[in-house]
Design an enzyme around this catalytic site. Sequence first.
Site, mmCIF file in Angstrom:
data_model
loop_
_atom_site.group_PDB
_atom_site.id
_atom_site.type_symbol
_atom_site.label_atom_id
_atom_site.label_comp_id
_atom_site.label_asym_id
_atom_site.label_seq_id
_atom_site.Cartn_x
_atom_site.Cartn_y
_atom_site.Cartn_z
ATOM 1 N N HIS A 187 2.444 -11.541 2.260
ATOM 2 C CA HIS A 187 2.058 -11.622 0.780
ATOM 3 C C HIS A 187 3.115 -12.051 -0.063
ATOM 4 C CE1 HIS A 187 1.975 -7.351 0.701
ATOM 5 N NE2 HIS A 187 2.392 -7.445 -0.459
ATOM 6 N N LYS A 198 1.907 0.251 1.038
ATOM 7 C CA LYS A 198 2.391 1.157 0.300
ATOM 8 C C LYS A 198 2.075 2.707 0.291
ATOM 9 C CE LYS A 198 3.667 -2.188 -3.268
ATOM 10 N NZ LYS A 198 3.389 -2.706 -4.576
HETATM 11 FE FE FE2 Z 1 2.914 -6.030 -2.098
#
Ligand code: FE2
Length: 221
Positions: free
Chosen positions: A99, A50
């Site tokens: 994930h 991210k």
């Molecule tokens: Fe994530």
Amino acid sequence: MSAMEARYPAVAGHCRRVSLYSVRLATQYGLAAEMVEAIRVGGLLHDLGKLEVPVRLLEKPGRLTEREWARLRRHPEAGLALVDRLGFGAQVGEIVLYHHERFDGSGYPDNLAGEGIPWPVRIVSVMDAYDALTSPRAYRAALSREAARSLLAREAGSRYCPWVVSGLLSLPRPLLQAVAAAPGATCQPDGCPSPAAFMQATKAWNRRAVLADHGHLSATA
Ligand SMILES: [Fe+2]
């Protein structure tokens, strides 16, 4: 983690809690120490990709456009590239890359399903969902811990691994809550509790939970 802390402190906090909850669950399962360590590190780093997602997109309050969504969905691959470059092992890489895979195969990036998703990944992804649900988002308030538990229970066997969800449901409630580090607890330079501190906190909670369950025995003994 320091870079994440500086750029996206809310994501960093989320990662710490996911790591903490995942280690607590993995410890209950009695997984091998190396696997627990991979889960701790993988939990901490699962959203590292991210860092490469622009802030206007990550913190956008409204719906994402198709294009923005496609960009956000690339964060697992971006994260894997980072942890590979930093020299983390294959198990940590799998947690970062997978994930967002779902037990019913509806996840991404590779549409893995069921037992094709490694255990450590399933543990981290359930805890990822739990922490996301119990944290406020720009577009919704945080769910209560009870509401999050029942939502996960409803989706056990479809989106989420049923064994991991049943493990989560059987954890003593205080273990599904981030607690401030005990005074004197050893912290790593990034402020994250060391593996020993994680273990110590988990053992202390276990002891208290067992005492609470069996308190009547010692009272009559
Ligand atoms: Fe994530």
